[in-house]
Structure formats: C-alpha cells, structure tokens
Motif scaffolding. Sequence first.
Motif, mmCIF file in Angstrom:
data_model
loop_
_atom_site.group_PDB
_atom_site.id
_atom_site.type_symbol
_atom_site.label_atom_id
_atom_site.label_comp_id
_atom_site.label_asym_id
_atom_site.label_seq_id
_atom_site.Cartn_x
_atom_site.Cartn_y
_atom_site.Cartn_z
ATOM 1 N N LYS A 29 0.211 -8.547 5.630
ATOM 2 C CA LYS A 29 1.428 -8.132 4.870
ATOM 3 C C LYS A 29 1.388 -8.609 3.414
ATOM 4 C CE LYS A 29 4.326 -7.723 9.104
ATOM 5 N NZ LYS A 29 5.523 -8.289 9.662
ATOM 6 N N SER A 30 1.983 -7.753 2.383
ATOM 7 C CA SER A 30 2.043 -8.473 1.190
ATOM 8 C C SER A 30 2.747 -9.828 0.902
ATOM 9 C CB SER A 30 2.502 -7.529 0.255
ATOM 10 O OG SER A 30 3.672 -7.025 0.568
ATOM 11 N N SER A 31 4.079 -9.863 1.837
ATOM 12 C CA SER A 31 4.947 -10.957 2.020
ATOM 13 C C SER A 31 3.969 -12.199 2.540
ATOM 14 C CB SER A 31 6.117 -10.696 2.706
ATOM 15 O OG SER A 31 5.832 -10.130 3.859
ATOM 16 N N GLU A 32 3.187 -12.120 3.393
ATOM 17 C CA GLU A 32 2.015 -13.215 3.972
ATOM 18 C C GLU A 32 1.388 -13.549 2.766
ATOM 19 O OE1 GLU A 32 1.281 -12.685 8.562
ATOM 20 O OE2 GLU A 32 0.730 -11.011 7.256
ATOM 21 N N GLY A 33 0.809 -12.512 1.933
ATOM 22 C CA GLY A 33 -0.258 -12.920 0.883
ATOM 23 C C GLY A 33 0.513 -13.581 -0.087
ATOM 24 N N ARG A 34 1.678 -13.438 -0.175
ATOM 25 C CA ARG A 34 2.558 -14.184 -1.416
ATOM 26 C C ARG A 34 2.786 -15.414 -1.060
ATOM 27 N NH1 ARG A 34 5.428 -9.097 -1.950
ATOM 28 N NH2 ARG A 34 6.863 -9.915 -0.396
ATOM 29 N N CYS A 37 -0.689 -17.308 -1.659
ATOM 30 C CA CYS A 37 -1.062 -17.307 -3.091
ATOM 31 C C CYS A 37 -0.230 -18.378 -3.864
ATOM 32 C CB CYS A 37 -0.764 -16.015 -3.677
ATOM 33 S SG CYS A 37 -2.079 -14.727 -3.117
ATOM 34 N N ASN A 54 0.551 -15.419 -9.485
ATOM 35 C CA ASN A 54 -0.061 -14.865 -10.434
ATOM 36 C C ASN A 54 -0.043 -15.274 -12.032
ATOM 37 O OD1 ASN A 54 -1.389 -12.954 -8.399
ATOM 38 N ND2 ASN A 54 0.281 -11.730 -8.654
ATOM 39 N N ARG A 58 7.975 -18.162 -10.102
ATOM 40 C CA ARG A 58 8.471 -17.284 -9.041
ATOM 41 C C ARG A 58 9.681 -17.918 -8.563
ATOM 42 N NH1 ARG A 58 7.507 -14.080 -4.478
ATOM 43 N NH2 ARG A 58 8.325 -14.830 -2.623
ATOM 44 N N ASP A 83 -6.125 -18.560 5.083
ATOM 45 C CA ASP A 83 -4.971 -17.717 5.871
ATOM 46 C C ASP A 83 -4.334 -18.376 6.970
ATOM 47 O OD1 ASP A 83 -6.135 -15.617 4.283
ATOM 48 O OD2 ASP A 83 -6.776 -14.351 5.796
ATOM 49 N N GLU A 138 4.895 -15.176 7.214
ATOM 50 C CA GLU A 138 6.362 -15.154 6.358
ATOM 51 C C GLU A 138 7.224 -16.360 6.767
ATOM 52 O OE1 GLU A 138 6.906 -10.250 6.158
ATOM 53 O OE2 GLU A 138 7.196 -11.404 8.182
ATOM 54 N N GLN A 320 15.364 -5.626 5.729
ATOM 55 C CA GLN A 320 13.985 -5.549 6.012
ATOM 56 C C GLN A 320 13.722 -6.014 7.364
ATOM 57 O OE1 GLN A 320 11.076 -7.365 3.255
ATOM 58 N NE2 GLN A 320 12.767 -7.690 1.771
#
Length: 328
Positions: A29-34, A37, A54, A58, A83, A138, A320
């Motif tokens: 998921k993008s939320s996991e990646g954030r 990161c 990035n 944030r 991960d 998350e 969500q």
Amino acid sequence: MSKVRCAFLIAFGCGVLFFSGITQRPLVKSSEGRVACVAQEMLESCDYIVPHLNGEVRKEKPPLSSWAVVAVAKLSGAAGVDDWHAQVPPALAGLALVLLLYIWIASEPGENDPARGGLIALVLASSIGFLMQARSAELDMILALFVGMAFFGFYKYLTTRCVVGLLVAYAALGLSILTKGHVGVIMFAPAMAAWYFFERRRAPLCVAPARPFFHLLGVALVLLIALPWGISFIRQSGLTWDDFFKEGVDRFDENARHSKPFYWYMIQFPQWFLPWTLPAPLAAWCARRSPPDALSRVRRLCLFWFAMNFLLFSFVSAKQRHYTTPFF
C-alpha cells in the motif's frame, strides 16, 4: 488453566498470526510505503524532530510511528529501513492490544474464568480486519493500542480509583497525539464521557471520592509528552499552528478524496469482523437474556465506544477502511 499460562498461550498464538513470514512480506500500500520512506529519510538525516517525505516536510502525521520503525532498524543492525522493519511496530501493537484486552477481562472483580478472557482475546486477534491491520505497516494499530490503553486506564481509575491506571491513560493519550495528532483524543473523550454519566446515574462507580489533582497531573503528563516535540517541530520546520489546523480541516471537507456515504462503515464492519460476524446476532440475543455479571459494565463501555465512534466516522466525509481499526 492459570491466567499466566493463558496469557502466554495468547501471546504465542498472536505472535504466530502477526509475525509469520514478516521478512518476506512486501509493502503493497502507498500508506505503508510512506511510513517506511519517512523513517528512511529520518535515519539518513538524523533529524528526529521534523519528518520528511521525498525531501519535503511531512506535516500530516507526527513522528512516533517513524521513531518506532527507526528503532527496529537500528536494533536489527541494518544500514537502512527494510520492509519488515516497518511491519514490526504494528504487529507488536496488535499483540499488546490483545493482551491488554485479556488483562482487562481477567482483572475484573468476580471474573474467575481465564478461559472466557482467552476466548475474547481470540475473537479479537482472529477477526479478519484486526489480523490484516496487525500485519500492515500502517500506523493505525499503534493508535488503536494507545486508545485502548486510555480506555483501560480511565475505566480502572473510575471503578477502583487506581491512580496508576489514570496516569497510564493520560500517558497513552499523549502518545496517541504523537502518533496521529488529535484523532486519538477525539475517539476517546466523547465515548468515555457518555459512558461515565450513564453509569453514574445507574450507581456510584466507586465509593472513594475523585481527586481533581490527579487529573491535573495527568494533563501535565500529556503536555510533557506532546509539547516538546510540537514546539521543536514548529521552530525547526518553519510551519505554523495554522498550517496544522488547515491541513486537518481540508482533509474532511466535502471534496475529500475518500468521500463516501454516511452508511459506508455499516458495510465495512461485517467484513472486518469476520468470521465472528456470523454468530454475532446469537451472541447479542444471549447477552440480552443473561443476567448482569462481572463484565456487564465493560460491555456497556464497549457499546458506548462503538456507537460514539461509529457516529463520528459515519458523518465525516473522509473515510478509509483502516480507520475502523480502533473500533476493535
């Protein structure tokens, strides 16, 4: 079976459910990646006050979840964030939340059946939504743990005048602010207040008088946990308190990307509570016909907790799926 042995079996079973294959699971998921990161940039820059994503500040989320991921990465001896480093804190939070529920049930006066507390913990741990969120990177499971700790601590204080429980509750609220801002406090305060006034009309919660001093001490504890980071963040990032307020309001306006109809969570809950959704009507019918017991007051708190937060989340437009996690 003793309570200690039952708690050990619960911890072992949850460990298998939450941690199995953790080093092979990718972040999907993008939320996991954030989460990963932000922790990686924090590790590289050694700036633990101002989270970056990035290269940009944030401001949407406080840093506690990122701190947890960085701590796991450092303890593992890795040079960067993998991960599985991001998946360990939610899994630990899920394990702690299940054990907290068992301890809560087992510590109730007149509750002498460890097997019942173990069964309740099993229902929570094996619900499909809870299991999925405990195996996700998350931050919502971490928030759910702190919200649960706050309910547990305040409940124990109001029913037994346990000051330690009260201070733990306020500390949990402070940590929830460092996890997801004001969300944890909003989840907790209305439901706890409604339950308190309802119970006080039925019968006194405790014979010992309440002491406002301990609440003032608790508020000071919340400020001591949350304010040092908040003030430092404002000073170092160049942002203002208005930036935070605007960000929070804009995420819940009518044009929010996650806008759904008010009944949206009514569709989500049956899915997330599987397989226990199927016998739930029978369980509710049996509970209604059963006489009051040692857990009746806890059940009423759970109902207030669920109802108040269901109303809260149903009537905001930004929804969500993982926002349902604290309902467990």
